[in-house]
Design an enzyme around this catalytic site. Structure first.
Site, PDB file in Angstrom:
ATOM      1  CB  SER A  23      14.495  -5.346   1.534  1.00 51.27           C
ATOM      2  OG  SER A  23      15.099  -4.163   1.064  1.00 51.27           O
ATOM      3  N   GLY A  25       9.135  -6.686   2.438  1.00 47.13           N
ATOM      4  CA  GLY A  25       7.952  -6.828   1.699  1.00 47.13           C
ATOM      5  C   GLY A  25       6.864  -5.845   2.464  1.00 47.13           C
ATOM      6  CG  ASN A  49      17.306   6.982   4.881  1.00 50.08           C
ATOM      7  OD1 ASN A  49      16.031   7.052   4.799  1.00 50.08           O
ATOM      8  ND2 ASN A  49      18.017   6.948   5.772  1.00 50.08           N
ATOM      9  N   GLY A  51      12.802   3.027   0.739  1.00 50.53           N
ATOM     10  CA  GLY A  51      12.108   2.854  -0.329  1.00 50.53           C
ATOM     11  C   GLY A  51      10.913   1.427  -0.226  1.00 50.53           C
ATOM     12  CB  THR A  53       8.792  -2.218  -4.149  1.00 46.60           C
ATOM     13  OG1 THR A  53      10.180  -1.538  -4.115  1.00 46.60           O
ATOM     14  CG2 THR A  53       8.360  -2.576  -5.595  1.00 46.60           C
ATOM     15  CB  THR A 274      14.315  -0.178  -2.748  1.00 43.55           C
ATOM     16  OG1 THR A 274      13.788  -1.372  -2.582  1.00 43.55           O
ATOM     17  CG2 THR A 274      13.332   0.677  -3.389  1.00 43.55           C
ATOM     18  CG  ASN A 305       7.157 -11.712   1.256  1.00 43.11           C
ATOM     19  OD1 ASN A 305       6.480 -12.268   0.422  1.00 43.11           O
ATOM     20  ND2 ASN A 305       7.585 -10.333   0.581  1.00 43.11           N
ATOM     21  CD  GLN A 308       8.871 -17.343  -3.409  1.00 51.26           C
ATOM     22  OE1 GLN A 308       8.274 -17.198  -2.346  1.00 51.26           O
ATOM     23  NE2 GLN A 308       8.996 -16.375  -4.128  1.00 51.26           N
TER      24      GLN A 308
END
Length: 359
Positions: A23, A25, A49, A51, A53, A274, A305, A308
């Protein structure tokens, strides 16, 4: 003697790997590099198992479990799912039909297949903490056991609507195609620190999650893989899968130079996984984790990623400095869209971008 055939055309091959717990990115990076570098072939060894995005420019979120997200490539001709894949055939068909443009879909005949019996086995319990219970682990184990009657993709697809849509290929056919392809992009799944070999066992996934394993699972020939550029994806605050206290499950520890915190403490909205849609755990950045992942995966360049998220520009610069002690940060992401990714921004440009996205 060189094994490269006379028709070898490969000029570049990008391998995208996750350097943390997933996760980070990868899907966003895959979409960005797909549009920027226009690969002809996308490779992946998916499993239900995990994902990816990609948020499109209009704000639409595209979530894939079976197909890579470099579909933004204007030169895309073909998607190839390698022999290390674990295929959910219904999900694969659904994602393929939803593509903005249908391209050739190739799947290696020896990919594992998730059947209802595998889902039922995992639903019965007794799994490692954080399991998605998608049937992926049971399907993979069934392939390894090599029992008579075990169906792999080449046989299982014959009685599925995918038959006639997908091209089933063997290793020689896939090799020939890859050698004739000018530009290739391969997308990894999950994250290095979830590796069954290198993660905090047993708080890990069922397979290795490294560049070497990505190459093997995708079936990339050595003469293609050896010219590859490895781009490692990281986030400023890594996350782990959620705990499941009602089931007595804890998803595992963090690195010794990292501490667990709360999204609310950082002024951020809670994130959810996800696949399972459970609240994520979040941690401060670990230089130990980053350096270990860079070394183990042969990372050439880094995508950082959620730039910010740190509370100050100085905190962001500290993270950048920690990474760049081992590898160059070439791409920086500030948001969910491809248009929020920036290529080699200077420190002065970062100051302006941080101020804009931090608001």
């Amino acid at each position: 003697m060189l094994s490269i055939p006379p028709y070898y055309r490969v000029k570049n091959c990008n391998l995208i790997v996750d350097c943390q717990y997933g996760s980070t990115g990868k899907g966003l990076l895959a979409g960005y590099l797909g549009a920027l570098e226009a690969p002809q072939v996308l490779c992946m060894a998916p499993s239900p198992n995990a994902g990816h995005t990609l948020v499109e420019e209009d704000g639409t979120a595209r979530v894939h479990k079976m197909l890579p997200l470099g579909i933004t490539s204007p030169s895309l001709e073909r998607i190839y799912l390698g022999p290390g894949s674990v295929i959910d055939m219904d999900r694969l068909l659904e994602e393929y039909l939803a593509l903005p443009r249908q391209v050739e879909l190739w799947v290696h005949q020896n990919a594992a297949v998730v059947l209802q019996e595998h889902r039922d086995e995992e639903a019965a319990g007794g799994l490692a903490p954080g399991s998605t219970r998608s049937g992926a682990g049971s399907a993979f184990i069934a392939k390894i056991r090599r029992r008579p009657g075990t169906l792999l993709f080449g046989e299982a697809v014959r009685d599925h609507p995918l038959h006639g849509v997908v091209r089933v290929v063997d290793t020689r056919t896939a090799q020939d195609m890859l050698f004739r392809t000018r530009s290739i992009q391969a997308e990894g799944c999950q994250g290095y620190s979830l590796s069954v070999h290198h993660g905090a066992y047993p708080y890990c996934t069922a397979r290795d999650v490294t560049t070497a394993q990505l190459i093997a699972d995708c079936g990339l020939p050595y003469d293609v893989a050896r010219i590859a550029r490895v781009v490692g994806s990281m986030r400023t605050y890594p996350i782990r899968v959620a705990n499941r206290p009602e089931a007595g499950e804890w998803s595992g520890p963090c690195y010794p130079d990292s501490v667990e915190c709360q999204f609310a403490d950082l002024g951020l909205e809670q994130e959810y996984t996800t696949v399972t849609k459970l609240p994520r755990r979040i941690f401060t950045f670990s230089a130990i984790q980053a350096h270990e992942a860079i070394a183990q995966n042969g990372v050439d360049e880094v995508f950082l990623n959620f730039a910010q998220y740190p509370p100050s520009l100085g905190a962001l610069e500290d993270i950048l400095d920690a990474i760049e002690a081992r590898a160059e940060v070439t791409y920086v992401g500030f948001g969910p869209k491809v248009t929020d990714v920036y290529h080699t921004p200077t420190r002065a440009e970062l100051e302006g971008l941080y101020a804009r996205y931090r608001r």
